[in-house]
Design a protein around this motif. Structure first.
Motif, PDB file in Angstrom:
ATOM      1  N   THR A  34      -5.429 -33.864  31.841  1.00 23.49           N
ATOM      2  CA  THR A  34      -5.698 -34.017  33.285  1.00 23.49           C
ATOM      3  C   THR A  34      -4.892 -35.185  33.617  1.00 23.49           C
ATOM      4  O   THR A  34      -4.506 -35.400  34.803  1.00 23.49           O
ATOM      5  N   GLN A  35      -4.784 -36.485  32.739  1.00 21.60           N
ATOM      6  CA  GLN A  35      -3.818 -37.506  32.569  1.00 21.60           C
ATOM      7  C   GLN A  35      -2.445 -37.164  33.119  1.00 21.60           C
ATOM      8  O   GLN A  35      -1.603 -37.892  34.015  1.00 21.60           O
ATOM      9  N   GLU A  36      -1.784 -36.030  32.320  1.00 22.24           N
ATOM     10  CA  GLU A  36      -0.442 -35.766  32.470  1.00 22.24           C
ATOM     11  C   GLU A  36       0.282 -34.618  33.497  1.00 22.24           C
ATOM     12  O   GLU A  36       0.972 -34.233  33.664  1.00 22.24           O
ATOM     13  N   LYS A  37      -1.061 -34.093  33.944  1.00 21.07           N
ATOM     14  CA  LYS A  37      -0.630 -32.954  34.875  1.00 21.07           C
ATOM     15  C   LYS A  37       0.259 -33.329  36.282  1.00 21.07           C
ATOM     16  O   LYS A  37      -0.210 -34.179  36.544  1.00 21.07           O
ATOM     17  N   GLY A  38       0.957 -32.333  36.654  1.00 21.42           N
ATOM     18  CA  GLY A  38       1.633 -32.904  37.785  1.00 21.42           C
ATOM     19  C   GLY A  38       0.658 -32.131  39.085  1.00 21.42           C
ATOM     20  O   GLY A  38      -0.371 -31.463  38.892  1.00 21.42           O
ATOM     21  N   THR A  39       1.223 -32.865  40.109  1.00 22.75           N
ATOM     22  CA  THR A  39       0.564 -32.513  41.574  1.00 22.75           C
ATOM     23  C   THR A  39       0.670 -31.090  41.920  1.00 22.75           C
ATOM     24  O   THR A  39      -0.144 -30.825  42.874  1.00 22.75           O
ATOM     25  N   LYS A  40       1.875 -30.704  41.528  1.00 20.93           N
ATOM     26  CA  LYS A  40       2.362 -29.293  41.983  1.00 20.93           C
ATOM     27  C   LYS A  40       2.320 -28.379  40.840  1.00 20.93           C
ATOM     28  O   LYS A  40       2.553 -26.888  41.313  1.00 20.93           O
ATOM     29  N   GLY A  41       2.339 -28.612  39.883  1.00 21.29           N
ATOM     30  CA  GLY A  41       2.520 -27.856  38.471  1.00 21.29           C
ATOM     31  C   GLY A  41       2.434 -28.662  37.328  1.00 21.29           C
ATOM     32  O   GLY A  41       2.805 -29.851  37.343  1.00 21.29           O
ATOM     33  N   THR A  42       2.372 -27.797  36.121  1.00 22.57           N
ATOM     34  CA  THR A  42       2.492 -28.573  35.018  1.00 22.57           C
ATOM     35  C   THR A  42       3.257 -27.422  33.863  1.00 22.57           C
ATOM     36  O   THR A  42       2.829 -26.475  33.937  1.00 22.57           O
ATOM     37  N   VAL A  43       4.260 -28.256  33.451  1.00 22.88           N
ATOM     38  CA  VAL A  43       4.857 -27.489  32.071  1.00 22.88           C
ATOM     39  C   VAL A  43       4.326 -27.675  30.793  1.00 22.88           C
ATOM     40  O   VAL A  43       4.155 -29.343  30.712  1.00 22.88           O
ATOM     41  N   ILE A  44       3.774 -26.864  29.693  1.00 20.61           N
ATOM     42  CA  ILE A  44       3.415 -27.409  28.478  1.00 20.61           C
ATOM     43  C   ILE A  44       4.401 -26.713  27.449  1.00 20.61           C
ATOM     44  O   ILE A  44       4.459 -25.710  27.789  1.00 20.61           O
ATOM     45  N   MET A  45       4.895 -27.612  26.754  1.00 18.72           N
ATOM     46  CA  MET A  45       6.001 -26.899  25.741  1.00 18.72           C
ATOM     47  C   MET A  45       5.414 -27.214  24.487  1.00 18.72           C
ATOM     48  O   MET A  45       5.138 -28.312  24.051  1.00 18.72           O
ATOM     49  N   PHE A  46       5.162 -26.203  23.511  1.00 23.85           N
ATOM     50  CA  PHE A  46       5.094 -26.324  22.186  1.00 23.85           C
ATOM     51  C   PHE A  46       6.532 -26.521  21.355  1.00 23.85           C
ATOM     52  O   PHE A  46       7.275 -25.404  21.361  1.00 23.85           O
ATOM     53  N   ILE A  47       6.701 -27.349  20.869  1.00 23.81           N
ATOM     54  CA  ILE A  47       8.179 -27.616  20.270  1.00 23.81           C
ATOM     55  C   ILE A  47       7.972 -28.539  18.878  1.00 23.81           C
ATOM     56  O   ILE A  47       6.940 -28.749  18.505  1.00 23.81           O
ATOM     57  N   CYS A  48       8.961 -28.609  18.199  1.00 27.14           N
ATOM     58  CA  CYS A  48       8.902 -29.528  17.071  1.00 27.14           C
ATOM     59  C   CYS A  48      10.264 -30.166  16.642  1.00 27.14           C
ATOM     60  O   CYS A  48      10.729 -30.200  17.560  1.00 27.14           O
ATOM     61  N   ASN A  49      10.398 -30.901  15.600  1.00 30.79           N
ATOM     62  CA  ASN A  49      11.410 -31.559  15.252  1.00 30.79           C
ATOM     63  C   ASN A  49      12.441 -30.924  14.884  1.00 30.79           C
ATOM     64  O   ASN A  49      13.634 -30.899  14.871  1.00 30.79           O
ATOM     65  N   HIS A  50      12.212 -30.261  13.689  1.00 32.81           N
ATOM     66  CA  HIS A  50      13.146 -29.367  12.742  1.00 32.81           C
ATOM     67  C   HIS A  50      13.845 -28.197  13.295  1.00 32.81           C
ATOM     68  O   HIS A  50      14.502 -27.756  12.526  1.00 32.81           O
ATOM     69  N   CYS A  51      13.110 -27.374  14.141  1.00 31.30           N
ATOM     70  CA  CYS A  51      13.446 -25.950  14.353  1.00 31.30           C
ATOM     71  C   CYS A  51      14.760 -25.900  15.166  1.00 31.30           C
ATOM     72  O   CYS A  51      14.901 -26.478  16.055  1.00 31.30           O
ATOM     73  N   PRO A  52      15.660 -25.131  14.654  1.00 36.94           N
ATOM     74  CA  PRO A  52      17.190 -25.089  15.242  1.00 36.94           C
ATOM     75  C   PRO A  52      16.967 -24.470  16.618  1.00 36.94           C
ATOM     76  O   PRO A  52      17.930 -24.934  17.448  1.00 36.94           O
ATOM     77  N   PHE A  53      16.012 -23.873  16.927  1.00 35.66           N
ATOM     78  CA  PHE A  53      15.962 -23.120  18.326  1.00 35.66           C
ATOM     79  C   PHE A  53      15.525 -24.302  19.364  1.00 35.66           C
ATOM     80  O   PHE A  53      15.884 -24.302  20.526  1.00 35.66           O
ATOM     81  N   VAL A  54      14.564 -25.224  18.826  1.00 36.04           N
ATOM     82  CA  VAL A  54      14.073 -26.461  19.642  1.00 36.04           C
ATOM     83  C   VAL A  54      15.411 -27.604  19.781  1.00 36.04           C
ATOM     84  O   VAL A  54      15.813 -27.934  20.714  1.00 36.04           O
ATOM     85  N   ILE A  55      15.927 -27.800  18.448  1.00 35.71           N
ATOM     86  CA  ILE A  55      17.074 -28.677  18.636  1.00 35.71           C
ATOM     87  C   ILE A  55      18.236 -28.187  19.580  1.00 35.71           C
ATOM     88  O   ILE A  55      18.801 -28.987  20.535  1.00 35.71           O
ATOM     89  N   HIS A  56      18.410 -26.867  19.772  1.00 33.59           N
ATOM     90  CA  HIS A  56      19.384 -26.153  20.473  1.00 33.59           C
ATOM     91  C   HIS A  56      18.914 -26.613  21.974  1.00 33.59           C
ATOM     92  O   HIS A  56      20.009 -26.695  22.963  1.00 33.59           O
ATOM     93  N   VAL A  57      17.708 -26.486  22.368  1.00 39.82           N
ATOM     94  CA  VAL A  57      17.259 -26.690  24.037  1.00 39.82           C
ATOM     95  C   VAL A  57      16.905 -28.217  24.016  1.00 39.82           C
ATOM     96  O   VAL A  57      16.493 -28.434  25.332  1.00 39.82           O
ATOM     97  N   ASN A  58      16.712 -29.082  23.190  1.00 39.83           N
ATOM     98  CA  ASN A  58      16.472 -30.333  23.757  1.00 39.83           C
ATOM     99  C   ASN A  58      17.255 -31.034  24.866  1.00 39.83           C
ATOM    100  O   ASN A  58      16.167 -31.376  25.675  1.00 39.83           O
ATOM    101  N   GLU A  59      18.138 -31.018  24.881  1.00 40.58           N
ATOM    102  CA  GLU A  59      19.042 -31.579  25.920  1.00 40.58           C
ATOM    103  C   GLU A  59      18.744 -30.906  27.405  1.00 40.58           C
ATOM    104  O   GLU A  59      18.459 -31.577  28.385  1.00 40.58           O
ATOM    105  N   GLY A  60      18.414 -29.400  27.136  1.00 37.29           N
ATOM    106  CA  GLY A  60      18.151 -28.743  28.284  1.00 37.29           C
ATOM    107  C   GLY A  60      16.584 -28.929  28.727  1.00 37.29           C
ATOM    108  O   GLY A  60      16.485 -28.937  30.143  1.00 37.29           O
TER     109      GLY A  60
END
Length: 185
Positions: A32-58
């Motif tokens: 409830t502290q971090e939710k947006g007023t119009k919507g909220t994106v929740i992402m499950f990520i990690c440090n080592h996964c090459p798929f996450v590393i690939h999209v970090n900048e995005g």
């Protein structure tokens, strides 16, 4: 590396509440502290996964483009850090600073939050409306490591734009694909 798709939580599901440790601030944070007023994106990520590393900048660009429009962003890592020490909270903090995450990067030590969201892979993306009802779950875009497609965030941008305009978001949504969450055994 085994590819794991999203479980595709049912649209309309209310976002399960949580309190998790923010590896950057060192504070416990509520949804409830971090939710947006119009919507909220929740992402499950990690440090080592090459798929996450690939999209970090995005995902950083996506957050920078939409946070000022009332969309909250929350990143969560739920991986087993005993067997995957690269995903430890200390290294999460370093990774968040390295990539200049404009959002919290939370540690789900017990993996209860990942289970409650039926998260399966990293990255796994969810978009909730202002009432925290699920309107999108699936991929950022069609880009994957080594497939030659640039990271644009096209699928999530389309969903966020529709949400902000009050338009219906297509129920045809592609699952995200990545590394399976590293469950505690």
């Amino acid at each position: 590396m085994a590819l794991t798709p999203s479980n595709m939580l049912s649209l309309g599901t209310k976002a399960p509440d949580f309190m998790l440790y923010d590896t950057v601030s060192g504070e416990n944070v509520f949804l409830t502290q971090e939710k947006g007023t119009k919507g909220t994106v929740i992402m499950f990520i990690c440090n080592h996964c090459p798929f996450v590393i690939h999209v970090n900048e995005g995902i950083v660009k996506l957050a920078n483009d939409y946070m000022s429009k009332g969309i909250g962003f929350i990143a969560i890592s739920s991986n087993d850090v005993r067997n995957y020490p690269a995903d430890s909270p200390d290294l999460m903090r370093k990774n968040a600073k390295k990539h200049k995450f404009p959002f919290v990067y939370l540690y789900d030590e017990t993996q209860q939050v990942a289970h409650r969201y039926d998260a399966a892979c990293t990255p796994d993306f969810y978009i909730f409306d202002e009432k925290l009802k699920l309107v999108y779950r699936g991929q950022l875009d069609d880009s994957r490591p080594n497939n030659g497609i640039p990271v644009t965030g096209k699928d999530m941008r389309s969903a966020l734009d529709s949400l902000l305009k009050g338009e219906q978001i297509s129920e045809v949504q592609k699952p995200s694909i990545g590394c399976g969450i590293k469950w505690i055994s």
